[in-house]
Design a protein around this motif. Structure first.
Motif, PDB file in Angstrom:
ATOM      1  N   ARG A 375      22.236  84.744   6.592  1.00 31.86           N
ATOM      2  CA  ARG A 375      23.066  83.232   6.628  1.00 31.86           C
ATOM      3  C   ARG A 375      23.204  83.270   8.006  1.00 31.86           C
ATOM      4  O   ARG A 375      23.319  82.022   8.342  1.00 31.86           O
ATOM      5  N   VAL A 376      23.614  84.365   8.719  1.00 33.92           N
ATOM      6  CA  VAL A 376      23.911  84.133  10.135  1.00 33.92           C
ATOM      7  C   VAL A 376      23.067  85.002  11.084  1.00 33.92           C
ATOM      8  O   VAL A 376      22.794  86.406  10.744  1.00 33.92           O
ATOM      9  N   LEU A 377      22.197  84.222  11.757  1.00 34.84           N
ATOM     10  CA  LEU A 377      21.028  84.935  12.586  1.00 34.84           C
ATOM     11  C   LEU A 377      21.269  84.748  14.224  1.00 34.84           C
ATOM     12  O   LEU A 377      21.353  83.877  14.672  1.00 34.84           O
ATOM     13  N   VAL A 378      21.321  86.036  14.758  1.00 37.30           N
ATOM     14  CA  VAL A 378      21.095  85.891  16.429  1.00 37.30           C
ATOM     15  C   VAL A 378      19.590  85.924  16.691  1.00 37.30           C
ATOM     16  O   VAL A 378      18.945  86.782  16.083  1.00 37.30           O
ATOM     17  N   ASP A 379      19.314  85.268  17.520  1.00 34.73           N
ATOM     18  CA  ASP A 379      17.924  85.169  17.989  1.00 34.73           C
ATOM     19  C   ASP A 379      17.988  85.639  19.378  1.00 34.73           C
ATOM     20  O   ASP A 379      18.506  84.899  20.637  1.00 34.73           O
ATOM     21  N   ALA A 419      24.942  70.971  13.557  1.00 33.45           N
ATOM     22  CA  ALA A 419      26.324  71.786  13.625  1.00 33.45           C
ATOM     23  C   ALA A 419      26.140  73.471  13.393  1.00 33.45           C
ATOM     24  O   ALA A 419      26.909  73.958  13.986  1.00 33.45           O
ATOM     25  N   ASN A 420      25.066  73.593  12.794  1.00 36.75           N
ATOM     26  CA  ASN A 420      24.811  74.954  12.405  1.00 36.75           C
ATOM     27  C   ASN A 420      24.097  75.941  13.863  1.00 36.75           C
ATOM     28  O   ASN A 420      23.703  77.065  13.800  1.00 36.75           O
ATOM     29  N   ASP A 437      24.154  88.659  10.430  1.00 39.94           N
ATOM     30  CA  ASP A 437      23.528  89.260   9.208  1.00 39.94           C
ATOM     31  C   ASP A 437      22.348  89.846   9.817  1.00 39.94           C
ATOM     32  O   ASP A 437      21.730  90.816   9.072  1.00 39.94           O
ATOM     33  N   GLY A 438      21.766  89.236  10.733  1.00 29.30           N
ATOM     34  CA  GLY A 438      20.582  89.657  11.163  1.00 29.30           C
ATOM     35  C   GLY A 438      20.329  89.349  12.822  1.00 29.30           C
ATOM     36  O   GLY A 438      20.951  88.420  13.176  1.00 29.30           O
ATOM     37  N   ILE A 439      19.501  90.227  13.562  1.00 27.52           N
ATOM     38  CA  ILE A 439      18.994  90.078  14.806  1.00 27.52           C
ATOM     39  C   ILE A 439      17.508  89.619  14.889  1.00 27.52           C
ATOM     40  O   ILE A 439      16.841  90.644  14.415  1.00 27.52           O
ATOM     41  N   LEU A 440      17.172  88.595  15.404  1.00 28.88           N
ATOM     42  CA  LEU A 440      15.663  88.343  15.604  1.00 28.88           C
ATOM     43  C   LEU A 440      15.127  88.649  16.969  1.00 28.88           C
ATOM     44  O   LEU A 440      15.914  88.119  17.917  1.00 28.88           O
TER      45      LEU A 440
END
Length: 524
Positions: A375-379, A419-420, A437-440
């Motif tokens: 639900r929380v992603l770092v790109d 906002a997100n 939750d994840g790193i892309l």
């Protein structure tokens, strides 16, 4: 260990119709502490029947130690050609190499001082260089300070010209100060430099100093200024014969080709002219460090012709091998973005980030993120969000990071109303990203050399996120590349050796070889 105990030293002198060459040879041997260990290679370029025997005179006592060659002026191709010929034909693989001009004077014990000074440099591959102090013929020496090179200006051909800036003689620096530029009238290093970074014979005159500076630096050499006065150079406007005066018919062509070659070497303007590109690989940049890294270190932009404060003042930091790698990464990818190097009209992130190329991937990625509970992603390397914008809108929080500041400003303008969505400037090889939750990390590691890929992977691990989704080529062998270029990266093969991914998502046209691999970061 006394490095001068049995050291041999070679001196390169390219002499063009110069009556000062003979006095230079006399002073060279007279002032050496160990003249018996000094050999000299001289290329005399003379005009037969005009230049008298004094132009090629050699001290009788040292005749056996002078390897001389006489070339008629008609056969000469310029200063760089002459220096190169000395290296290829007259250099005898002596332990140390000194390049000077044919109008030079020496302080006593110059040979011992130079060798000891070189070994005092805090680098495994040092080079001492400067524009020496001035002398007035026949032998009036004017040492007004320690000449330290700074970036003076770009000439009308766009070539950076270094100039001496004098440091105080009292007190002298304890060690040779770090430098960024070569002065062709005094270059001193171990003899191995000649074989590793040979002089380029296809340059003419202007540009030899900045080109050699960059070539040495990219081959892993560090440049330093002598911390004592040792040599002197004749800068007077005496009647001195010039190569271009004797070659008016060829001068324009030689100079034009040399400028085009320099622009190609320094990545200012590529050339396809075979005459310009002769033996370009032999005389090109090194692979140890990049040209962008050199420009970051020297604080000059050779493409836009901009001189920064440090470059203008001649103040440079010490020379650890990884100096400025973060700045180097930023410069390279900022340039790629600014010039749209990857050539897509739709997105500056390249064809692989176009909507058509990612249609299947986007659908699979949305399913995968939902399945993993991301639900929380770092790109990590978000680019301009062209292909990802539709996927990211369904997340609770999307954190996009890129090293290109302009890209991040662009994203904030286009997507800041979401906002997100939050964006930040970050360089993943030296920055630990927020926990998520994840790193892309798609199509980013493929542009990094292997050591930087390892650093990025370690930072992903340190961030304590749950999953990593990264580009991988499962059947590839991890060959090396230079920063900014592209190579296939197999994250499960050495030197990375990640465990087998829990999932492989086919990615684009190369679906049978390129995938987004999914790993649990806790597994490695």
């Amino acid at each position: 260990m006394d490095h001068v105990a049995t050291a041999t030293l070679f001196v390169s002198i390219a002499s063009y119709r110069d009556s000062e060459c003979a006095p230079t040879l006399v002073d060279l041997f007279a002032k050496a502490r160990h003249p018996e260990r000094v050999s000299v290679g001289v290329l005399w370029q003379i005009l037969p029947d005009v230049d008298g025997p004094e132009f090629t005179a050699v001290p009788d006592a040292w005749r056996d130690q002078v390897r001389g060659r006489i070339v008629p002026v008609a056969e000469s191709r310029g200063a760089c050609w002459a220096r190169s010929l000395i290296q290829t034909d007259l250099f005898g693989n002596e332990a140390y190499f000194l390049q000077i001009d044919s109008h030079t004077r020496f302080d006593p014990d110059w040979d011992v001082k130079l060798i000891r000074m070189l070994h005092a440099c805090p680098s495994p591959k040092p080079v001492l260089s400067t524009h020496p102090n001035k002398y007035l013929p026949p032998d009036e020496r004017l040492a007004k300070g320690l000449p330290h090179l700074r970036a003076k200006k770009f000439n009308r051909d766009g070539i950076l010209i270094p100039q001496g800036e004098y440091l105080a003689l009292d007190p002298k620096p304890e060690q040779p100060p770090p430098a960024a530029f070569i002065g062709a009238g005094m270059v001193f290093a171990k003899g191995s430099m000649v074989n590793e970074v040979p002089y380029d014979p296809y340059l003419y005159f202007h540009g030899e100093e900045i080109t050699l500076s960059a070539r040495l630096w990219t081959h892993g050499y560090d440049l330093f200024t002598p911390n004592d006065v040792i040599l002197y150079h004749d800068y007077t406007e005496r009647e001195r014969n010039k190569h271009w005066d004797d070659h008016r018919g060829d001068w324009n062509r030689m100079h034009k080709n040399a400028v085009a070659r320099l622009e190609h070497l320094l990545e200012v303007r590529p050339s396809t002219d075979p005459e310009v590109l002769r033996e370009i690989e032999r005389y090109g940049m090194g692979q140890v460090r990049t040209l962008d890294g050199y420009m970051a270190y020297a604080d000059v932009d050779l493409r836009r012709r901009v001189i920064g404060t440090r470059g203008s003042d001649g103040h440079f930091p010490s020379h650890p091998p990884t100096f400025g790698i973060g700045v180097e990464i930023e410069r390279i990818f900022t340039r790629i973005h600014a010039e749209n190097t990857w050539g897509s009209r739709e997105t500056r992130s390249g064809e692989g980030s176009e909507l058509r190329a990612t249609s299947e991937l986007r659908a699979r990625l949305e399913q995968t993120l939902a399945r993993l509970g991301v639900r929380v992603l770092v790109d990590a390397g978000c680019g301009d969000l062209n292909w990802m914008a539709g996927v990211s809108k369904g997340l609770d929080l999307y954190l996009g990071y890129d090293v290109v500041e302009e890209m991040i400003r662009h994203n904030r303008t286009l997507h800041g109303d979401r906002a997100n969505h939050l964006f930040g400037v970050a360089e993943i090889c030296h920055t630990v990203l927020p926990r998520a939750d994840g790193i892309l990390c798609r199509n980013v590691l493929t542009h990094l050399p292997n050591d930087l890929v390892l650093k990025a992977l370690r930072n992903f691990k340190r961030g304590e996120s749950r999953h990593l989704l990264a580009t991988t080529f499962p059947n590839a062998v991890n060959e090396e590349t230079t920063l900014g270029h592209w190579h296939k990266v197999n994250l499960t093969a050495p030197p990375f050796a990640l465990p087998e991914p829990i999932l492989l998502i086919p990615d684009g046209k190369a679906r049978h070889e390129r995938f987004l691999g999914v790993w649990r970061l806790a597994d490695w």
